[in-house]
Write a protein that holds these residues in place. Structure first.
Motif, PDB file in Angstrom:
ATOM      1  N   HIS A   3      -6.593  -6.117  -1.412  1.00  0.00           N
ATOM      2  CA  HIS A   3      -6.705  -7.158  -0.386  1.00  0.00           C
ATOM      3  C   HIS A   3      -5.346  -7.792  -0.163  1.00  0.00           C
ATOM      4  O   HIS A   3      -4.394  -7.546  -0.919  1.00  0.00           O
ATOM      5  N   VAL A   4      -5.238  -8.636   0.850  1.00  0.00           N
ATOM      6  CA  VAL A   4      -4.001  -9.369   1.121  1.00  0.00           C
ATOM      7  C   VAL A   4      -3.651 -10.232  -0.096  1.00  0.00           C
ATOM      8  O   VAL A   4      -4.530 -10.819  -0.724  1.00  0.00           O
ATOM      9  N   ASN A   5      -2.402 -10.290  -0.447  1.00  0.00           N
ATOM     10  CA  ASN A   5      -1.880 -11.045  -1.597  1.00  0.00           C
ATOM     11  C   ASN A   5      -2.354 -10.522  -2.956  1.00  0.00           C
ATOM     12  O   ASN A   5      -2.285 -11.235  -3.956  1.00  0.00           O
ATOM     13  N   CYS A   6      -2.828  -9.304  -3.010  1.00  0.00           N
ATOM     14  CA  CYS A   6      -3.227  -8.689  -4.280  1.00  0.00           C
ATOM     15  C   CYS A   6      -1.976  -8.519  -5.145  1.00  0.00           C
ATOM     16  O   CYS A   6      -0.931  -8.081  -4.683  1.00  0.00           O
ATOM     17  N   ARG A   7      -2.088  -8.856  -6.428  1.00  0.00           N
ATOM     18  CA  ARG A   7      -0.966  -8.752  -7.359  1.00  0.00           C
ATOM     19  C   ARG A   7      -1.143  -7.592  -8.328  1.00  0.00           C
ATOM     20  O   ARG A   7      -0.406  -7.468  -9.290  1.00  0.00           O
ATOM     21  N   CYS A  43     -10.702  -8.097  -8.065  1.00  0.00           N
ATOM     22  CA  CYS A  43      -9.833  -7.315  -8.942  1.00  0.00           C
ATOM     23  C   CYS A  43     -10.126  -7.489 -10.435  1.00  0.00           C
ATOM     24  O   CYS A  43      -9.888  -6.568 -11.218  1.00  0.00           O
ATOM     25  N   PRO A  91      -2.995  -2.269  -3.357  1.00  0.00           N
ATOM     26  CA  PRO A  91      -3.682  -3.552  -3.306  1.00  0.00           C
ATOM     27  C   PRO A  91      -5.087  -3.422  -2.730  1.00  0.00           C
ATOM     28  O   PRO A  91      -5.338  -2.612  -1.846  1.00  0.00           O
ATOM     29  N   CYS A 144      -8.486 -12.523  -8.891  1.00  0.00           N
ATOM     30  CA  CYS A 144      -9.641 -12.759  -8.024  1.00  0.00           C
ATOM     31  C   CYS A 144     -10.880 -12.013  -8.525  1.00  0.00           C
ATOM     32  O   CYS A 144     -10.786 -11.106  -9.343  1.00  0.00           O
ATOM     33  N   ARG A 178       0.822  -1.187   0.000  1.00  0.00           N
ATOM     34  CA  ARG A 178       0.000   0.000   0.000  1.00  0.00           C
ATOM     35  C   ARG A 178       0.874   1.261   0.000  1.00  0.00           C
ATOM     36  O   ARG A 178       0.574   2.227  -0.674  1.00  0.00           O
TER      37      ARG A 178
END
Length: 88
Positions: free
Chosen positions: A62-66, A34, A60, A31, A1
């Protein structure tokens, strides 16, 4: 972030970036949060609205957003900034 927010601050400081684009990796692992955001463009100071109604300044989401965001500049943005510095 912090990386995303730092990029936005740097882009704004140039005077030639008027918007930002959401970019996904665009593969089978993207996901449902996204996926619909891919290539959406908003103004540099505007938040992105996710499909659940939440607003975020950028990836991002969310967590683990690429995902990442990229700057948007127009010819008009560039000309305006050049004229501001080079008119004598």
């Amino acid at each position: 972030r912090m990386y995303s927010e730092g990029n936005q601050l740097a882009w704004k400081s140039t005077g030639v970036v008027s918007g930002k684009r959401w970019q996904t990796v665009n593969d089978e692992l993207v996901c449902p949060v996204c996926g619909p955001m891919n290539k959406k463009v908003v103004g540099i100071d505007e938040p992105f609205e996710l499909n659940n109604g939440d607003e975020v300044d950028g990836p991002p989401a969310h967590v683990n957003c690429r995902c990442l965001q990229t700057p948007i500049s127009t010819v008009e943005d560039l000309e305006k900034e050049l004229n501001r510095h080079w008119l004598y």
